[in-house]
Design a protein around this motif. Structure first.
Motif, PDB file in Angstrom:
ATOM      1  N   LEU A 123      34.065  45.316  92.275  1.00 25.23           N
ATOM      2  CA  LEU A 123      35.234  44.678  91.660  1.00 25.23           C
ATOM      3  C   LEU A 123      35.569  43.375  92.366  1.00 25.23           C
ATOM      4  O   LEU A 123      35.839  42.349  91.723  1.00 25.23           O
ATOM      5  CB  LEU A 123      36.428  45.629  91.715  1.00 25.23           C
ATOM      6  CG  LEU A 123      37.759  45.066  91.223  1.00 25.23           C
ATOM      7  CD1 LEU A 123      37.692  44.757  89.733  1.00 25.23           C
ATOM      8  CD2 LEU A 123      38.895  46.038  91.515  1.00 25.23           C
ATOM      9  N   TRP A 145      31.040  44.463  87.129  1.00 24.11           N
ATOM     10  CA  TRP A 145      32.238  45.209  86.746  1.00 24.11           C
ATOM     11  C   TRP A 145      31.895  46.471  85.961  1.00 24.11           C
ATOM     12  O   TRP A 145      32.630  47.459  86.023  1.00 24.11           O
ATOM     13  CB  TRP A 145      33.157  44.300  85.936  1.00 24.11           C
ATOM     14  CG  TRP A 145      33.954  43.381  86.819  1.00 24.11           C
ATOM     15  CD1 TRP A 145      34.008  43.419  88.185  1.00 24.11           C
ATOM     16  CD2 TRP A 145      34.805  42.314  86.412  1.00 24.11           C
ATOM     17  NE1 TRP A 145      34.834  42.433  88.653  1.00 24.11           N
ATOM     18  CE2 TRP A 145      35.338  41.728  87.598  1.00 24.11           C
ATOM     19  CE3 TRP A 145      35.152  41.771  85.190  1.00 24.11           C
ATOM     20  CZ2 TRP A 145      36.216  40.653  87.555  1.00 24.11           C
ATOM     21  CZ3 TRP A 145      36.028  40.700  85.141  1.00 24.11           C
ATOM     22  CH2 TRP A 145      36.557  40.141  86.317  1.00 24.11           C
ATOM     23  N   LEU A 186      39.820  44.790  82.835  1.00 22.45           N
ATOM     24  CA  LEU A 186      38.626  43.980  83.068  1.00 22.45           C
ATOM     25  C   LEU A 186      38.197  43.277  81.787  1.00 22.45           C
ATOM     26  O   LEU A 186      37.752  42.118  81.810  1.00 22.45           O
ATOM     27  CB  LEU A 186      37.493  44.863  83.597  1.00 22.45           C
ATOM     28  CG  LEU A 186      37.724  45.501  84.970  1.00 22.45           C
ATOM     29  CD1 LEU A 186      36.504  46.307  85.388  1.00 22.45           C
ATOM     30  CD2 LEU A 186      38.046  44.444  86.016  1.00 22.45           C
ATOM     31  N   GLN A 195      32.268  44.634  78.918  1.00 19.20           N
ATOM     32  CA  GLN A 195      33.576  45.240  79.140  1.00 19.20           C
ATOM     33  C   GLN A 195      34.176  45.757  77.832  1.00 19.20           C
ATOM     34  O   GLN A 195      34.878  46.775  77.813  1.00 19.20           O
ATOM     35  CB  GLN A 195      34.518  44.221  79.793  1.00 19.20           C
ATOM     36  CG  GLN A 195      34.405  44.172  81.302  1.00 19.20           C
ATOM     37  CD  GLN A 195      33.013  43.801  81.796  1.00 19.20           C
ATOM     38  OE1 GLN A 195      32.492  42.743  81.448  1.00 19.20           O
ATOM     39  NE2 GLN A 195      32.396  44.655  82.577  1.00 19.20           N
TER      40      GLN A 195
END
Length: 358
Positions: A123, A145, A186, A195
């Motif tokens: 992260l 991520w 995110l 994402q």
């Protein structure tokens, strides 16, 4: 009068520059380049052209050389992206092997710490990575991520299983809830495809598991129907522009619709089986109406997978299944020809000149 004439000459040169630059790029097919240096070079060329220092051919040649010089370092982000993938894989695998060798029977605390460290570390890496408009850096951040999201879900699952001693369904619910809650900001920060897919996947799993948790005696058609409804709402939100990017949203919604229809077809009865036919027809129709080949492709996949199952259930022991597949194939060919024809017509249509350039 002289001022008005000079001002008109400047505006005419500006319009000629824009039109000629577009033609030059279309002919050369070169990459326009990016970055502050290239933009400054382009503005300098435009100013020199307006002042009369450069002629039009000289300006086009100079700008082409500027684009070539700026396109050279474009290979560096791709190298950094590949190097980042390789380094992350090596680091995670080596750390897991070292932990297993140091502790043959890995205690739950070590597993929890490892999952948490990976989640937090990736992260931070993704947040610290500056993309500067480079797609390669954006993909690297999205991958970091995504792995961080997976590690966070593993962290929650280990915590619920090894320390809270919850049941299997409860562990899944907590892990999926953690995944979804973690993936949503995110996506909001990056608006990246990975994402987007991660957020939808976590939410769809959470809906299906939640329905099963409410009543374990329900068959799998109930979670499948829940995923189908979620996917339909998701596709509508993507079409209305609330969820970006659109391509990833349509992929997620189409896959969820087909998955839910397959579950309903496998164990459902009556109207639930017809849901598969409605799904296929809806995807094909939506793809044709909004001219999205992606939706037509998912509709074709659904037709090939689901329609023969319907035919074999309602027309057992007959030629219904192969005949249905043949009809679907012909329908896909017709849709493909129609889409290709309409796209070719739209591409060959002449562009309307701007009123300010005349």
């Amino acid at each position: 009068m002289n001022f008005r004439r000079q001002f008109g000459d400047v505006m005419q040169r500006e319009a000629e520059y824009n039109d000629a630059a577009q033609v030059e790029y279309a002919r050369s097919g070169q990459r326009r380049g990016s970055g502050k240096a290239w933009n400054q070079r382009r503005r300098s060329l435009r100013g020199r052209l307006i002042r009369g220092v450069l002629t039009m051919p000289e300006s086009s040649a100079a700008e082409s050389s500027a684009a070539e010089s700026s396109a050279g370092p474009a290979r560096l982000p791709l190298f950094v992206e590949a190097l980042g993938y390789l380094g992350a894989v090596i680091a995670i695998v080596a750390a897991a092997i070292a932990l297993h060798q140091l502790l043959p029977n890995v205690p739950p605390g070590a597993e929890l710490a490892f999952a948490g460290a990976v989640a937090v570390g990736l992260l931070v890496v993704g947040a610290a990575l500056r993309t500067d408009g480079e797609p390669a850096f954006g993909r690297l951040r999205s991958a970091a991520w995504l792995v961080s999201t997976i590690s966070l879900a593993a962290f929650v699952g280990i915590l619920a299983d090894r320390f809270l001693h919850l049941g299997g369904v409860s562990v899944l619910l907590l892990a999926e809830a953690g995944w979804t809650i973690y993936a949503a900001p995110l996506w909001w920060r990056s608006r990246a495809s990975l994402q987007h897919l991660a957020m939808f996947g976590g939410l769809a799993a959470l809906v299906g598991t939640g329905i099963h948790r409410l009543d374990p005696h329900l068959l799998v058609w109930a979670p499948g129907l829940g995923v189908w409804v979620l996917s339909a709402l998701w596709g509508t939100a993507v079409y209305r522009g609330y969820l970006a990017p659109r391509t990833a949203g349509f992929v997620a919604a189409s896959a969820g619709l087909l998955f839910g229809a397959q579950l309903a077809l496998a164990v459902g009865t009556g109207a639930l089986r017809l849901l598969a036919l409605v799904t296929v027809a809806g995807l094909l129709a939506a793809g044709v109406v909004i001219r999205r080949v992606l939706l037509v492709g998912f509709g074709g996949v659904g037709a090939i997978v689901l329609v023969p199952q319907l035919a074999s259930r309602y027309l057992p022991g007959s030629i219904g299944s192969p005949l249905a597949v043949a009809i679907v194939g012909l329908l896909l060919v017709v849709i493909a020809i129609w889409l290709a024809t309409t796209r070719k017509t739209a591409a060959s249509a002449p562009l309307t000149p701007r009123s300010g350039a005349s």
